[in-house]
Write an enzyme that holds these catalytic residues in place. Structure first.
Site, short mmCIF file in Angstrom:
data_model
loop_
_atom_site.label_atom_id
_atom_site.label_comp_id
_atom_site.label_asym_id
_atom_site.label_seq_id
_atom_site.Cartn_x
_atom_site.Cartn_y
_atom_site.Cartn_z
CG HIS A 207 -76.90 -40.28 15.86
ND1 HIS A 207 -78.15 -39.76 15.81
CD2 HIS A 207 -76.90 -41.21 16.84
CE1 HIS A 207 -78.89 -40.34 16.75
NE2 HIS A 207 -78.16 -41.23 17.39
C1 UD1 Z 1 -75.15 -42.75 21.54
C2 UD1 Z 1 -76.16 -43.86 21.86
C3 UD1 Z 1 -77.40 -43.72 21.00
C4 UD1 Z 1 -77.98 -42.32 21.08
C5 UD1 Z 1 -76.88 -41.32 20.72
C6 UD1 Z 1 -77.38 -39.89 20.79
C7 UD1 Z 1 -75.12 -45.96 22.61
C8 UD1 Z 1 -74.82 -47.35 22.24
N1 UD1 Z 1 -75.59 -45.17 21.60
O1 UD1 Z 1 -74.67 -42.93 20.23
O2 UD1 Z 1 -78.38 -44.63 21.46
O3 UD1 Z 1 -79.06 -42.18 20.18
O4 UD1 Z 1 -75.80 -41.49 21.63
O5 UD1 Z 1 -76.51 -39.01 20.15
O6 UD1 Z 1 -74.96 -45.58 23.76
N2 UD1 Z 1 -68.17 -38.39 20.01
C9 UD1 Z 1 -67.56 -37.17 19.94
N3 UD1 Z 1 -68.03 -36.15 20.73
C10 UD1 Z 1 -69.09 -36.31 21.56
C11 UD1 Z 1 -69.74 -37.57 21.59
C12 UD1 Z 1 -69.27 -38.59 20.81
O7 UD1 Z 1 -66.59 -36.98 19.22
O8 UD1 Z 1 -69.47 -35.36 22.26
C13 UD1 Z 1 -67.66 -39.52 19.21
C14 UD1 Z 1 -67.08 -40.59 20.14
O9 UD1 Z 1 -65.75 -40.36 20.45
C15 UD1 Z 1 -67.28 -41.84 19.33
C16 UD1 Z 1 -68.54 -41.53 18.49
O10 UD1 Z 1 -68.71 -40.13 18.53
O11 UD1 Z 1 -66.20 -42.04 18.44
C17 UD1 Z 1 -69.76 -42.26 18.99
O12 UD1 Z 1 -70.11 -41.87 20.30
P1 UD1 Z 1 -70.88 -42.91 21.26
O13 UD1 Z 1 -71.11 -42.26 22.56
O14 UD1 Z 1 -70.21 -44.21 21.22
O15 UD1 Z 1 -72.26 -43.19 20.56
P2 UD1 Z 1 -73.29 -42.26 19.79
O16 UD1 Z 1 -73.14 -42.48 18.34
O17 UD1 Z 1 -73.25 -40.85 20.23
#
Ligand code: UD1
Length: 357
Positions: A207
């Site tokens: 991820h």
């Molecule tokens: C975040 C953290 C990372 C941590 C990870 C755990 C930051 C910069 N990164 O990364 O350090 O290791 O969480 O998982 O804070 N999304 C969904 N559903 C969800 C959650 C996210 O669809 O429940 C999608 C969001 O809309 C976005 C993408 O996933 O498009 C990334 O989510 P984001 O919260 O930005 O960062 P993570 O990759 O989860």
């Protein structure tokens, strides 16, 4: 002592579960949980609160799916309002996400003490948003709860002996969670049955932005896993971020993708793993807690003691290197009884420090 705990992303729910239980046992501590909303899918968030029996968040800010600036900025604004209305004595933040830096910064600007759980970790890669978040959070924290000796040494090298803050070696709350929740897995988890997992597997998660946002790296990882799957069944609970990008790039995984799983299912999968391949920080340690060697699909790790002691190999995102590391780790049998993370006492240590503040 009134505590405002800020969480938002999946690994923070696991860490908060362990510490909240310890805080709850101490009289005179009131904890209010703020969920920023960063992770919002029910299998990325709700399931953890339910099955780990984390106190229901007092506030849910529902801030997600935004760029780093907008996400962090909105969290900062909303957490500031909550600090002003709730007047906590301390704001507790976890790890290295945008929710972490937002909580710490909001508190510091209002002269409220900041406690940082999982302080002092470094990857020395400033291209990672997590590295920026953790360095800035540490610098404005009043209590730095460090999980390892490496973390303490990192802070020393950065001059923290001369900074007005308290650095504590506490152990790692993730080990507390692993030990406590493992006892319920047999009863609560159905993932092995649901996916017909009857033999050893290679457990995989992907991820990190550095992998998902670079098609060359993601392609190389998928190719390596396709190859490994021919030898040992690869099971990968996939983060929604990675799934969206794989679909867009039309990458064809030949291994088993499943939806993200809750904590009990993750432990069940770990217990069935012969080897773990991941770019997650937390899973590298969980592999160790459940006696699996690990291949890290990144160029560096914050958990260097795992590499130094032969539990983990850094393979980057190169197909050949991942396959070579897998072949080596599958036969590894390091001594998993080594005490690197405090053997389940970290939450107790942190809770008693907070109680004495
Ligand atoms: C975040 C953290 C990372 C941590 C990870 C755990 C930051 C910069 N990164 O990364 O350090 O290791 O969480 O998982 O804070 N999304 C969904 N559903 C969800 C959650 C996210 O669809 O429940 C999608 C969001 O809309 C976005 C993408 O996933 O498009 C990334 O989510 P984001 O919260 O930005 O960062 P993570 O990759 O989860």
């Amino acid at each position: 002592m009134k505590l405002l705990t800020v969480v938002g992303a999946r690994p923070q729910f696991v860490k908060a579960a362990a510490l909240s239980r310890a805080l709850d046992r101490i009289e005179g501590i009131e904890e209010l949980i703020v969920h920023t909303g960063q992770h919002f899918d029910s299998n990325m968030s709700e399931v953890f609160f339910e099955e780990m029996q984390i106190p229901k968040p007092a506030f849910n800010l529902a801030i997600n799916s935004l760029g780093h600036g907008a996400m962090t900025g909105r969290m900062l604004e909303e957490i500031e309002k909550l600090i002003l209305s709730e007047k906590p004595n301390m704001v507790l933040v976890y790890g290295d996400t945008n929710s972490t830096i937002a909580g710490a910064l909001a508190a510091k600007k209002l002269h409220v003490a900041v406690g940082h759980v999982e302080a002092g970790l470094r990857s020395f890669n400033m291209a990672m948003p997590e590295e920026v978040n953790r360095i800035l959070t540490d610098r404005i924290s009043d209590h730095l709860f460090c999980p390892t000796d490496t973390a303490i040494n990192n802070l020393k090298k950065e001059g923290y002996d001369n900074i007005d803050c308290h650095v504590h070696r506490t152990g790692d709350v993730m080990q507390d969670a692993a030990i406590y929740y493992a006892q319920f897995v047999e009863e609560k988890s159905h993932v092995l049955k649901d996916n017909n997992i009857t033999e050893d597997i290679a457990l995989v998660t992907i991820h990190r932005a550095e992998n998902t946002d670079d098609p060359k790296r993601l392609n190389a990882i998928v190719n390596a896993l396709n190859h490994i799957h021919k030898k040992l069944r690869v099971v990968c609970p996939l983060h929604p971020r990675t799934r969206k990008i794989m679909d867009k790039l039309k990458l064809i995984p030949e291994f088993d993708l499943i939806d993200p799983v809750g904590y009990f299912d993750m432990i069940a999968l770990l217990q069935r793993s012969k080897v773990v391949l991941t770019d997650s920080g937390g899973l590298q340690k969980e592999a160790f807690f459940f006696n699996s060697p690990c291949v890290t699909m990144r160029d560096q790790t914050e958990w260097v003691e795992l590499v130094e002691n032969g539990f983990n190999m850094i393979a980057g995102a190169d197909s050949d290197q991942i396959i070579a590391a897998f072949n080596q780790m599958i036969d590894a049998s390091p001594d998993f009884s080594l005490d690197l993370y405090g053997k389940g006492k970290a939450s107790e240590n942190i809770a008693s420090i907070i109680a004495s503040c």
